[in-house]
Design an enzyme around this catalytic site. Structure first.
Site, mmCIF file in Angstrom:
data_model
loop_
_atom_site.group_PDB
_atom_site.id
_atom_site.type_symbol
_atom_site.label_atom_id
_atom_site.label_comp_id
_atom_site.label_asym_id
_atom_site.label_seq_id
_atom_site.Cartn_x
_atom_site.Cartn_y
_atom_site.Cartn_z
ATOM 1 N N MET A 1 0.814 -1.227 0.000
ATOM 2 C CA MET A 1 0.000 0.000 0.000
ATOM 3 C C MET A 1 0.839 1.265 0.000
ATOM 4 S SD MET A 1 -3.081 -1.169 2.595
ATOM 5 C CE MET A 1 -2.024 -1.160 4.049
ATOM 6 N N ASP B 1 1.226 3.825 2.986
ATOM 7 C CA ASP B 1 0.320 3.326 4.023
ATOM 8 C C ASP B 1 0.736 1.951 4.546
ATOM 9 O OD1 ASP B 1 -1.369 5.558 3.939
ATOM 10 O OD2 ASP B 1 -2.441 4.764 2.203
ATOM 11 N N GLY B 2 1.877 1.440 4.100
ATOM 12 C CA GLY B 2 2.391 0.185 4.634
ATOM 13 C C GLY B 2 1.958 -1.027 3.837
ATOM 14 N N ASP C 1 9.824 -6.016 -4.578
ATOM 15 C CA ASP C 1 10.451 -7.323 -4.778
ATOM 16 C C ASP C 1 11.258 -7.722 -3.547
ATOM 17 O OD1 ASP C 1 9.424 -7.377 -7.411
ATOM 18 O OD2 ASP C 1 11.131 -6.208 -8.115
#
Length: 309
Positions: free
Chosen positions: A222, A225-226, A253
């Site tokens: 996200m 937003d983590g 990745d």
């Protein structure tokens, strides 16, 4: 054992110039060469962590030879499949202040049906129970769009674990074969599910449908937003510390590599998520497309906040 698959790799050349100008000669200040492809990025991160892995994929021509030699020079074990066409080269021209860039990506080689069949036959000989396979990235020309679905089916039949990171129709078709873990971003998940996702609080109900279809883990990146992770029993959200982001390319990745690494070691999902985010955050904090060391990852591990929804 961990295998990574890169079907459409590239030799990435980044030219650093004082300023991008048109209709005139630009003098190069520096050149960065990387062996591009999502699976290769995962292999580089795993190798940096000291985790044994083997990189598979298609390479062709002189460029393919350069990539193979480069990966092996980094200590990465390879079992690459040779094709007739030349592996693509991608070029970026970046001004030294990183304010502007020009990027040119080649379409990639044409892979023949016989070359595809040979790769799948090689895979048949390699897949074993308990192994982890990271299947990710774009497809070169000539490859059937259901290639990832075919691969995931083989992995499942051998009782391995398919870690799947793709987009578009290949993602949709691959999901139908029930990979062990998928890692879409919010846009890719929205497209996959046919709806618009605007709040993290919506995710538990949305991914429940994927679990019901047989997917064990859903990891959603996200950005700032983590990340969100669901294992069908519980949902977790991870938040990274604020960093001076140098280059986000490859950070996703690196996160996939960290997740695969810790799941293969037997960590519980929330612990694996914490390590995965530490890898991704550490990678984003470095210039270029360098992968962080174990010590750099450990520095961020304690700073990652994981909470259960």
């Amino acid at each position: 054992m961990i295998f990574t698959v890169t079907l459409n790799p590239a030799l990435d050349k980044e030219y650093i110039v004082p300023q991008i100008v048109f209709d005139d000669v630009m003098r190069m200040k520096n050149l960065q060469i990387d062996f591009g492809g999502k699976g290769f990025n995962v292999s580089r991160m795993l190798t940096s962590l000291g985790e044994e892995n083997t990189a598979l994929g298609f390479v062709g021509g002189h460029t393919g030879e350069v990539i193979k030699a480069g990966l092996e020079a980094l200590g990465i074990s390879t079992d690459l499949s040779l094709i007739k066409d030349e592996t693509r080269t991608n070029i970026s021209i970046v001004d030294q202040d990183d304010c502007h860039y020009v990027k040119l990506n080649e379409a990639g080689p044409q892979v023949s049906p016989s070359e595809t069949s040979a790769f799948l036959e090689k895979m048949d000989k390699l897949v074993q129970e308990g192994d982890f396979w990271v299947v990710s990235g774009s497809l070169p020309r000539g490859i059937p769009v259901d290639i990832y679905a075919q691969m995931i089916k083989k992995i499942n039949q051998a009782q391995g674990h398919a870690i799947f990171d793709s987009s578009g129709l290949p993602l949709q078709m691959g999901v139908n074969e029930k990979p062990y873990l998928i890692k879409p971003n919010l846009y890719e998940l929205s497209t996959l599910m046919g709806l618009e996702i605007s709040e993290v609080s919506e995710l538990p109900d949305i991914v429940k449908r994927l679990h019901e279809e047989g997917i064990r883990l859903v990891l959603v990146s996200m950005g700032e937003d983590g990340a969100f992770l669901s294992d069908s029993k519980a949902c977790y959200v991870g938040q990274s510390p604020k960093i001076n982001e140098k280059n986000p390319i490859g950070a996703g990745d690196a996160m996939v590599a960290g997740m695969t690494w810790r799941l293969a070691l037997g960590d519980a999902p929330p612990v694996a998520l914490q390590w995965a985010m530490a890898c991704g955050t550490a990678a984003a904090s470095l210039p270029g497309t360098k992968m962080p060391t174990m010590n750099q990852v450990k520095e961020f591990f304690e700073l990652i906040n994981i909470k259960e929804l």
